[in-house]
Scaffold this motif. Structure first.
Motif, short mmCIF file in Angstrom:
data_model
loop_
_atom_site.label_atom_id
_atom_site.label_comp_id
_atom_site.label_asym_id
_atom_site.label_seq_id
_atom_site.Cartn_x
_atom_site.Cartn_y
_atom_site.Cartn_z
N ALA A 140 0.81 -1.22 0.00
CA ALA A 140 0.00 0.00 0.00
C ALA A 140 0.84 1.27 0.00
O ALA A 140 0.36 2.32 -0.40
CB ALA A 140 -0.93 0.01 1.22
N THR A 141 2.08 1.18 0.47
CA THR A 141 2.91 2.37 0.66
C THR A 141 4.27 2.18 -0.02
O THR A 141 4.68 1.05 -0.31
CB THR A 141 3.16 2.62 2.15
N PRO A 142 4.99 3.26 -0.26
CA PRO A 142 6.33 3.13 -0.86
C PRO A 142 7.29 2.27 -0.04
O PRO A 142 8.01 1.44 -0.60
CB PRO A 142 6.80 4.58 -0.95
N SER A 143 7.30 2.43 1.28
CA SER A 143 8.23 1.63 2.09
C SER A 143 7.89 0.16 2.02
O SER A 143 8.80 -0.70 1.99
CB SER A 143 8.24 2.12 3.54
N ASP A 144 6.61 -0.17 1.97
CA ASP A 144 6.23 -1.58 1.83
C ASP A 144 6.47 -2.08 0.41
O ASP A 144 6.79 -3.26 0.21
CB ASP A 144 4.77 -1.78 2.22
N ALA A 145 6.32 -1.21 -0.60
CA ALA A 145 6.65 -1.61 -1.97
C ALA A 145 8.12 -2.00 -2.05
O ALA A 145 8.47 -3.03 -2.64
CB ALA A 145 6.33 -0.47 -2.94
N TYR A 146 8.98 -1.19 -1.45
CA TYR A 146 10.41 -1.52 -1.43
C TYR A 146 10.64 -2.82 -0.65
O TYR A 146 11.31 -3.74 -1.13
CB TYR A 146 11.20 -0.39 -0.78
N GLY A 147 10.09 -2.90 0.55
CA GLY A 147 10.38 -4.02 1.43
C GLY A 147 9.83 -5.35 0.95
O GLY A 147 10.50 -6.39 1.05
N LEU A 148 8.62 -5.33 0.40
CA LEU A 148 8.02 -6.58 -0.06
C LEU A 148 8.66 -7.06 -1.36
O LEU A 148 8.84 -8.26 -1.56
CB LEU A 148 6.52 -6.41 -0.23
N LEU A 149 9.02 -6.13 -2.25
CA LEU A 149 9.72 -6.55 -3.47
C LEU A 149 11.09 -7.11 -3.13
O LEU A 149 11.52 -8.13 -3.70
CB LEU A 149 9.85 -5.38 -4.45
N THR A 150 11.78 -6.50 -2.18
CA THR A 150 13.08 -7.00 -1.75
C THR A 150 12.96 -8.43 -1.22
O THR A 150 13.75 -9.31 -1.58
CB THR A 150 13.67 -6.08 -0.67
N SER A 151 11.96 -8.67 -0.38
CA SER A 151 11.77 -10.01 0.18
C SER A 151 11.32 -11.00 -0.87
O SER A 151 11.71 -12.18 -0.84
CB SER A 151 10.75 -9.95 1.32
N ALA A 152 10.51 -10.55 -1.82
CA ALA A 152 10.05 -11.44 -2.89
C ALA A 152 11.21 -11.93 -3.73
O ALA A 152 11.31 -13.12 -4.06
CB ALA A 152 9.03 -10.72 -3.76
N ILE A 153 12.12 -11.03 -4.09
CA ILE A 153 13.26 -11.41 -4.92
C ILE A 153 14.17 -12.38 -4.18
O ILE A 153 14.74 -13.30 -4.78
CB ILE A 153 14.04 -10.15 -5.36
N ALA A 154 14.28 -12.22 -2.87
CA ALA A 154 15.14 -13.09 -2.08
C ALA A 154 14.50 -14.44 -1.76
O ALA A 154 15.18 -15.37 -1.33
CB ALA A 154 15.53 -12.40 -0.78
#
Length: 320
Positions: A147-161
């Motif tokens: 929903a937010t930019p910080s979660d967009a960054y954090g969830l994409l980072t975790s998804a790639i890993a």
């Protein structure tokens, strides 16, 4: 402190992942030009061998991504329109998702699929405006909706890993959201919900961009109803313990979900809640109508989406 947009957060997360791990690569149409924003400038930084412009065939480059993942890489696929997921659903649900399970963990498909603009955009009509995240949650693919930019960054980072396939929906209505970031951006665990606003009277579970509408409603009703807003962030696996803790405080539930009503994510949340937690009132859901196909006409498009007035009515009804 810096002001970060949702799209820039996705771009930064992908750039950081490419810089940190040479196994990360990108496939998609026009990713070199960065037309959707997420890949802007990355091909010039990392080269056309890692940020790969593909022919106009989603099934082809999804297959390439699955093969690359099986060979030990961590590919990210960009699909510019959510309904393109229907073309590759068999490859994701029946192949990528099952390789690890059917080989006893000997094969891994570390594949991330990103839709940078899911849901309605002004005048994009029926074949460009879907929110099919419930399909992927249903078959057991890890499914996230920041929903937010910080979660967009954090969830994409975790998804790639992550070692399994993950589908990330970036709602079109959230792409313009900006956030003041006071600390370094970091990964957000998959499967972890967040209370966006604590409250005592009713829990509103809102998906993606609708979190901001739920927060608006909570402010609008301040003094009348004390609304708790829960952002699931990950639809599968869903953080049911967080929901149960919230419902034990409030005893009432409303779900705000920009997907069709039948067999949707909202229905699953309601069913799981009433199976496990005694509620003080029947729960409500605010969704698109059954079988919705958004039309080209903007007024009709907006009329078929879950709205703020519907949410206010639903909150008041569970309080009554």
């Amino acid at each position: 402190m810096s002001l970060v947009s949702y799209t820039k957060a996705l771009n930064r997360a992908l750039g950081d992942a490419l810089a940190a791990d040479e196994a990360v690569c990108v496939f998609g149409e026009d990713v070199g030009a960065g037309l959707a924003g997420m890949t802007l400038g990355l091909q010039s930084r990392f080269g056309a061998q890692r940020v790969v412009d593909t022919p106009l065939s989603e099934q082809a480059f999804t297959s390439v991504g699955i093969g690359a993942a099986l060979a030990g890489r961590r590919p990210v696929i960009e699909l510019q329109i959510p309904s393109l997921l229907y073309l590759v659903f068999e490859q994701l649900a029946n192949q990528a998702h099952k390789f690890s399970l059917m080989t006893g963990g000997q094969a891994r498909v570390s594949l991330t699929v990103v839709v940078p603009g899911s849901g309605s955009r002004a005048g994009w009509a029926g074949q460009h405006s879907d929110q099919p995240y419930s399909l992927f949650a249903h078959v057991g693919i890890k499914t996230v909706v920041p929903a937010t930019p910080s979660d967009a960054y954090g969830l994409l980072t975790s998804a790639i890993a992550d070692d399994d396939p993950v589908v990330l929906f970036a709602p079109a209505a959230a792409l313009g959201v900006r956030e003041d970031v006071t600390a370094p951006l970091g990964p957000v665990p998959l499967g972890s919900a967040r209370i966006r606003r604590p409250g005592r009277d009713v829990t509103v579970v809102a998906v993606g961009h609708l979190v901001h509408d739920a927060l608006w409603a909570a402010q609008e009703l301040a003094g009348e109803v004390d609304v708790e807003v829960l952002d699931p962030r990950t639809l599968y696996p869903f953080d049911f313990p967080a929901l149960a803790r919230s419902l034990r405080r409030t005893g009432r539930l409303v779900v705000l979900d920009d997907a069709n009503r039948s067999c949707g994510f909202a229905a699953e949340v309601l069913a799981s809640a009433v199976e496990a937690v005694p509620l003080l009132a029947p729960p409500r859901r605010v969704t698109r109508p059954d079988g919705t196909v958004l039309p080209f006409a903007l007024d009709l498009d907006r009329a078929l989406q879950p709205g703020r007035d519907q949410l206010l009515d639903a909150i008041r009804s569970v309080m009554a």
